[in-house]
Design a protein around this motif. Structure first.
Motif, PDB file in Angstrom:
ATOM      1  N   GLY A 220       0.755  -1.230   0.000  1.00  0.00           N
ATOM      2  CA  GLY A 220       0.000   0.000   0.000  1.00  0.00           C
ATOM      3  C   GLY A 220       0.794   1.294   0.000  1.00  0.00           C
ATOM      4  O   GLY A 220       2.027   1.310  -0.039  1.00  0.00           O
ATOM      5  N   VAL A 221       0.057   2.398   0.058  1.00  0.00           N
ATOM      6  CA  VAL A 221       0.636   3.738  -0.034  1.00  0.00           C
ATOM      7  C   VAL A 221       1.716   3.959   1.022  1.00  0.00           C
ATOM      8  O   VAL A 221       2.767   4.525   0.734  1.00  0.00           O
ATOM      9  N   TYR A 222       1.468   3.504   2.235  1.00  0.00           N
ATOM     10  CA  TYR A 222       2.447   3.681   3.306  1.00  0.00           C
ATOM     11  C   TYR A 222       3.208   2.371   3.533  1.00  0.00           C
ATOM     12  O   TYR A 222       3.296   1.844   4.636  1.00  0.00           O
ATOM     13  N   SER A 223       3.756   1.859   2.445  1.00  0.00           N
ATOM     14  CA  SER A 223       4.461   0.574   2.409  1.00  0.00           C
ATOM     15  C   SER A 223       5.634   0.523   3.386  1.00  0.00           C
ATOM     16  O   SER A 223       6.522   1.375   3.376  1.00  0.00           O
ATOM     17  N   LYS A 224       5.647  -0.509   4.215  1.00  0.00           N
ATOM     18  CA  LYS A 224       6.772  -0.718   5.127  1.00  0.00           C
ATOM     19  C   LYS A 224       8.014  -1.138   4.350  1.00  0.00           C
ATOM     20  O   LYS A 224       9.130  -0.716   4.679  1.00  0.00           O
TER      21      LYS A 224
ATOM     22  N   VAL B 189       5.460  10.097  -1.055  1.00  0.00           N
ATOM     23  CA  VAL B 189       4.003  10.172  -1.031  1.00  0.00           C
ATOM     24  C   VAL B 189       3.592  11.626  -1.213  1.00  0.00           C
ATOM     25  O   VAL B 189       3.970  12.492  -0.433  1.00  0.00           O
ATOM     26  N   CYS B 190       2.833  11.887  -2.271  1.00  0.00           N
ATOM     27  CA  CYS B 190       2.455  13.251  -2.637  1.00  0.00           C
ATOM     28  C   CYS B 190       0.951  13.450  -2.448  1.00  0.00           C
ATOM     29  O   CYS B 190       0.140  12.741  -3.056  1.00  0.00           O
ATOM     30  N   HIS B 191       0.600  14.397  -1.633  1.00  0.00           N
ATOM     31  CA  HIS B 191      -0.791  14.678  -1.297  1.00  0.00           C
ATOM     32  C   HIS B 191      -1.473  15.426  -2.438  1.00  0.00           C
ATOM     33  O   HIS B 191      -0.912  16.368  -3.005  1.00  0.00           O
ATOM     34  N   LEU B 192      -2.692  15.008  -2.782  1.00  0.00           N
ATOM     35  CA  LEU B 192      -3.443  15.650  -3.872  1.00  0.00           C
ATOM     36  C   LEU B 192      -4.390  16.734  -3.369  1.00  0.00           C
ATOM     37  O   LEU B 192      -5.277  17.172  -4.106  1.00  0.00           O
TER      38      LEU B 192
ATOM     39  N   VAL C  60       2.047   8.032  -5.229  1.00  0.00           N
ATOM     40  CA  VAL C  60       3.401   7.616  -4.896  1.00  0.00           C
ATOM     41  C   VAL C  60       4.272   7.793  -6.131  1.00  0.00           C
ATOM     42  O   VAL C  60       3.931   7.311  -7.215  1.00  0.00           O
ATOM     43  N   SER C  61       5.374   8.507  -5.973  1.00  0.00           N
ATOM     44  CA  SER C  61       6.266   8.795  -7.094  1.00  0.00           C
ATOM     45  C   SER C  61       7.696   8.422  -6.742  1.00  0.00           C
ATOM     46  O   SER C  61       8.262   8.950  -5.778  1.00  0.00           O
ATOM     47  N   LEU C  62       8.268   7.498  -7.510  1.00  0.00           N
ATOM     48  CA  LEU C  62       9.654   7.071  -7.320  1.00  0.00           C
ATOM     49  C   LEU C  62      10.373   7.059  -8.662  1.00  0.00           C
ATOM     50  O   LEU C  62       9.771   6.776  -9.704  1.00  0.00           O
ATOM     51  N   ASP C  63      11.676   7.328  -8.621  1.00  0.00           N
ATOM     52  CA  ASP C  63      12.488   7.265  -9.835  1.00  0.00           C
ATOM     53  C   ASP C  63      12.637   5.826 -10.322  1.00  0.00           C
ATOM     54  O   ASP C  63      12.811   5.580 -11.507  1.00  0.00           O
ATOM     55  N   ARG C  64      12.590   4.883  -9.398  1.00  0.00           N
ATOM     56  CA  ARG C  64      12.669   3.468  -9.769  1.00  0.00           C
ATOM     57  C   ARG C  64      11.873   2.659  -8.763  1.00  0.00           C
ATOM     58  O   ARG C  64      11.717   3.043  -7.606  1.00  0.00           O
ATOM     59  N   TRP C  65      11.366   1.512  -9.207  1.00  0.00           N
ATOM     60  CA  TRP C  65      10.502   0.678  -8.380  1.00  0.00           C
ATOM     61  C   TRP C  65      11.223  -0.537  -7.802  1.00  0.00           C
ATOM     62  O   TRP C  65      10.592  -1.391  -7.177  1.00  0.00           O
ATOM     63  N   SER C  66      12.526  -0.612  -8.005  1.00  0.00           N
ATOM     64  CA  SER C  66      13.278  -1.740  -7.451  1.00  0.00           C
ATOM     65  C   SER C  66      14.626  -1.259  -6.953  1.00  0.00           C
ATOM     66  O   SER C  66      15.166  -0.247  -7.422  1.00  0.00           O
ATOM     67  N   ARG C  67      15.141  -1.991  -6.027  1.00  0.00           N
ATOM     68  CA  ARG C  67      16.491  -1.743  -5.522  1.00  0.00           C
ATOM     69  C   ARG C  67      17.059  -3.093  -5.108  1.00  0.00           C
ATOM     70  O   ARG C  67      16.571  -3.714  -4.164  1.00  0.00           O
ATOM     71  N   GLY C  68      18.075  -3.548  -5.833  1.00  0.00           N
ATOM     72  CA  GLY C  68      18.644  -4.857  -5.549  1.00  0.00           C
ATOM     73  C   GLY C  68      17.631  -5.962  -5.753  1.00  0.00           C
ATOM     74  O   GLY C  68      17.003  -6.065  -6.811  1.00  0.00           O
TER      75      GLY C  68
END
Length: 360
Positions: free
Chosen positions: A153-157, A170-173, A270-278
């Motif tokens: 979810g939006v507030y992913s652990k 996380v960007c508020h609309l 949710v905005s990220l430059d990439r969706w994976s790391r390692g």
């Protein structure tokens, strides 16, 4: 040959959908979920475009259709409650709409025999090393996995542990609101009403249960801070936002206080430059939430699961190549949905835009 062991955090939609594809491709799959049992919350989810193909591929489209809400459309009202227009059913219900608990139940049913589900627990730490990821849990013992997927979810652990703080991604609309159900005192029948007044909006509809009215009271906010407050403070904020509004407002505010299924949330992306790391990758709202106003969250979760699983299969387990393919193929779709989500936020009283969110 030893199966690759993967952990998926989150058992709503994206997690079980990914679990379905990965166990089919002979991965050893574990899903961990903070809730004690499969979630039965949420009122309705809709499917659009290729998401219907995913349901068909999973063999559950017919079962899902048995629970279709069959919405007819939504009437637009002015501040006095007079009709000023109409929206077609697909504006909110997509090509197919069902109660969310139907989808989560069916996804759990088709995966539970081949997937290990761990309910009532959550990831507390992730440590990647040369041959895998050591995962620590809040309750269970630490375990080793080859890959970890955040579908929480939006507030992913998972995202917080691997990618950084929520407020950086996380960007508020500019929109928050309360939801609940009450008796269907307006007699709506598979139809909805939407009234916008200033920076507030009331959306009412009745579908699956003709005796119940689903209520959404949304209003403009500067941040999602209210999400972290208790119910009393959230209700006070709703009442303050709707003070002086006419039409059905007084009755609905009283129904809000009486409701036993009250929830409060803010529309965010949710905005990220990439969706994976390692060895860790994100899927669904954890990686690219487009906001409820986009109408695409469930479709993104399903299409994202299939895209990611196909990329892994095509790369023969080379996760670095697979994760790059997954992002390249899915980003244009996500960017379009996020743009739609920002534009639609204004209809419900929000700002309709945020700084720094472009789907990239």
């Amino acid at each position: 040959m030893t199966k690759s062991k993967v952990l998926i955090s989150g058992a709503s939609v994206a997690g079980p959908a990914l679990a379905y594809y990965l166990q089919r491709d002979r991965y050893d799959v574990t899903v961990v979920e903070r809730a004690a049992v499969p979630r039965a919350s949420g009122y309705a989810v809709d499917f659009r475009g290729a998401a219907l193909d995913v349901l068909a591929e999973m063999g559950i489209l017919a079962a899902i259709r048995e629970h279709e809400t069959a919405m007819h459309g939504t009437v637009l009202l002015d501040e006095t409650g007079s009709e000023i227009g109409q929206l077609p059913a697909e504006a909110f219900a997509g090509e197919l709409e069902v109660p969310k608990q139907v989808l989560t139940r069916i996804l759990h049913e088709i995966t539970s025999a081949d997937v290990e589900y761990v309910f009532g627990d959550s990831i507390s730490a992730l440590t990647e090393h040369e041959s895998g990821v050591t995962v620590e849990f809040e309750r269970g013992l630490a375990r080793e996995f080859d890959l970890v997927f955040g579908a929480d979810g939006v507030y992913s652990k998972v995202r917080q542990l691997v990618f950084g703080p929520h407020d950086e991604m996380v960007c508020h609309l500019g929109l928050s609101g309360a939801g609940f159900t009450s008796d269907n005192y307006l007699g709506l029948d598979h139809s909805g009403l939407l009234q916008s007044a200033g920076n507030t909006a009331i959306y009412l509809f009745s579908a699956a249960d003709r005796d119940r009215l689903t209520v959404s009271l949304s209003f403009a906010t500067d941040s999602p801070e209210l999400d972290r407050r208790d119910r009393d403070e959230q209700e006070r904020a709703v009442r303050a936002a709707f003070a002086g509004n006419g039409w059905q407002t007084t009755h609905l505010l009283d129904a809000m206080t009486a409701a036993d299924d009250f929830y409060f949330s803010s529309s965010c992306q949710v905005s990220l430059d990439r969706w994976s790391r390692g060895r860790v990758a994100l899927i669904g709202d954890a990686g690219y939430c487009a906001a409820p106003t986009s109408g695409a969250g469930t479709s993104q979760a399903l299409i994202g699961a299939r895209t990611l699983a196909r990329a892994l299969a095509d790369a023969d387990g080379d996760y670095t190549t697979a994760f790059a393919t997954y992002e390249r193929e899915l980003r244009p779709y996500v960017a379009e949905n996020q743009s739609n989500g920002r534009a639609a936020a204004a209809l419900f009283g929000g700002q309709g835009s945020t700084d720094g969110v472009d789907g990239q």
